[in-house]
Write an enzyme that holds these catalytic residues in place. Structure first.
Site, PDB file in Angstrom:
ATOM      1  N   LYS A 111       0.831  -1.208   0.000  1.00  0.00           N
ATOM      2  CA  LYS A 111       0.000   0.000   0.000  1.00  0.00           C
ATOM      3  C   LYS A 111       0.863   1.255   0.000  1.00  0.00           C
ATOM      4  O   LYS A 111       0.530   2.244  -0.650  1.00  0.00           O
ATOM      5  CB  LYS A 111      -0.944   0.019   1.206  1.00  0.00           C
ATOM      6  CG  LYS A 111      -1.958  -1.088   1.212  1.00  0.00           C
ATOM      7  CD  LYS A 111      -2.975  -0.932   0.096  1.00  0.00           C
ATOM      8  CE  LYS A 111      -3.962  -2.083   0.109  1.00  0.00           C
ATOM      9  NZ  LYS A 111      -4.737  -2.218  -1.106  1.00  0.00           N
ATOM     10  N   LYS A 194      -2.217 -11.381  -8.575  1.00  0.00           N
ATOM     11  CA  LYS A 194      -3.462 -12.056  -8.236  1.00  0.00           C
ATOM     12  C   LYS A 194      -4.669 -11.321  -8.813  1.00  0.00           C
ATOM     13  O   LYS A 194      -4.576 -10.151  -9.190  1.00  0.00           O
ATOM     14  CB  LYS A 194      -3.603 -12.160  -6.721  1.00  0.00           C
ATOM     15  CG  LYS A 194      -3.687 -10.825  -6.014  1.00  0.00           C
ATOM     16  CD  LYS A 194      -4.077 -11.019  -4.555  1.00  0.00           C
ATOM     17  CE  LYS A 194      -4.120  -9.690  -3.831  1.00  0.00           C
ATOM     18  NZ  LYS A 194      -4.783  -9.720  -2.537  1.00  0.00           N
ATOM     19  N   LYS A 197      -9.637  -6.391  -7.420  1.00  0.00           N
ATOM     20  CA  LYS A 197     -10.377  -5.249  -7.909  1.00  0.00           C
ATOM     21  C   LYS A 197      -9.450  -4.068  -8.217  1.00  0.00           C
ATOM     22  O   LYS A 197      -9.663  -3.330  -9.165  1.00  0.00           O
ATOM     23  CB  LYS A 197     -11.350  -4.826  -6.816  1.00  0.00           C
ATOM     24  CG  LYS A 197     -12.654  -4.326  -7.345  1.00  0.00           C
ATOM     25  CD  LYS A 197     -13.569  -3.942  -6.204  1.00  0.00           C
ATOM     26  CE  LYS A 197     -14.335  -2.689  -6.547  1.00  0.00           C
ATOM     27  NZ  LYS A 197     -15.035  -2.745  -7.811  1.00  0.00           N
TER      28      LYS A 197
END
Ligand code: TRP
Length: 331
Positions: A111, A194, A197
């Site tokens: 992040k 992976k 969204k």
């Protein structure tokens, strides 16, 4: 009976990765364990959703849990924010969660890299909240995908640390669980990491995608120009497609295309067509139920209320014990 807890962050529609990593296991486990499945709306606050988006996303995940076959009479289905005891335990666990270990979490480091302008304390302590979710029900099994293993290790650390600090045996150790022999990772269609969204349009196939959209996305999946040497190692984007085939198609289909690849006869168009049809078949029962359930507001309200009551019963039992152990006592 062993207790199971798992949740999915409510950031909108669920994709194949959510289904094969987690939900399919939820559906099987509900018959064998004492199960708590929740919608992680507190976790979704790290990205500052609008109130309307937050509510819509929670509803979407609730609908898709039910459409996928989680039975609210068998398992406890609840919305995380309906159980304020979780936030309270999160606060206590934060007192013994250290900056260094939180900064070392790979999801946090990701992040920091991908959204450097919103590195908030909620992101840093995400694994602490996740630990609270799990250990508040004294769960030992947590059906999640492979990407969550480190978070589970942290949940064990925080639970053990509390036990040791107060010299009590309150929290058992939770472990990741999957019915298949390995933890599942569903790759995306973009040839990289992976399915997710946040990885960009076209990377994820959603449970609510109509068949046409599934065909389109799969046909556009990244491939290379094909093998030139027999039995050569598959590059990542091709291995990814085979990994998805492994979970949605029959073993014969996998063997068939694997053989064609190894003998340099593969036509990716054929493989993708088959893959798209197999995904469509595998997700059909869920897709068919999503709309009906989404339109039944009284049912959704009843499921959420019933789940909140059952989840709070379990959580408040643990929290009475925790408060007493910490030394919060009435005069
Ligand atoms: N971190 C999980 C994910 O991104 C979601 C989650 C939050 C969770 N709390 C949890 C999963 C507790 C299992 C148990 O998928």
């Amino acid at each position: 009976m062993e207790t199971v807890v798992s949740g999915i962050r409510s950031t909108g529609k669920l994709h194949l990765g959510n289904y094969y990593g987690a939900i399919q296991n939820f559906v099987k486990m509900q018959h064998e364990y004492n199960c708590y499945f929740f919608i992680a709306d507190l976790h979704s606050l790290t990205t500052h959703p609008t109130p309307a988006d937050l509510h819509g996303n929670v509803k979407q995940v609730l609908v898709e849990y039910l459409a996928a076959g989680i039975n609210p009479e068998t398992a406890t289905i609840y919305i995380q924010s309906d159980v304020p005891e979780v936030a309270e335990l999160y606060l206590y666990l934060n007192m013994n969660a250290y900056l260094g270990e939180l900064e070392r979490s790979t999801s946090f480091k990701d992040k920091v890299r991908t959204q450097p302008d919103n590195v908030n304390a909620g992101l840093l302590t995400y694994p602490v909240l996740m630990a609270a979710d799990i250990i508040i029900h004294k769960a030992t099994k947590v059906p999640v995908g492979k990407d969550q293993e480190q978070h589970l290790e942290m949940a064990r650390t925080f639970g053990n640390r509390f036990n040791r600090l107060y010299n009590r045996d309150v929290f058992p150790e939770p472990y990741a669980f999957n019915f298949s022999e390995k933890l599942v990772k569903i790759p995306g269609l973009d040839g990289k990491g992976k399915m997710g969204k946040s990885e960009g349009e076209g990377n994820a196939v959603y449970l609510s995608d109509p068949p046409e959209a599934i065909r389109k996305k799969v046909m556009r999946a990244v491939t290379d120009s094909g093998p030139t040497v027999e039995n050569q190692k598959k590059p990542e984007e091709i291995q990814n497609l085979f990994d998805i085939i492994k979970v949605v198609s029959s073993p014969d289909t996998y063997t068939h295309f694997d053989h064609l690849y190894n003998t340099c006869q593969i036509r990716y168009g054929d493989l993708k067509k088959q893959l798209a049809e197999d995904i469509i078949i595998a997700t059909a029962p869920i897709r068919e139920r999503i709309n009906d359930i989404a339109n039944d507001t009284p049912y959704l309200r009843q499921v959420a209320r019933h789940g909140a009551i059952k989840a709070r019963e379990s959580a408040s039992k643990t929290m009475r014990e925790v408060r007493e152990i910490i030394g919060f006592k009435s005069f």
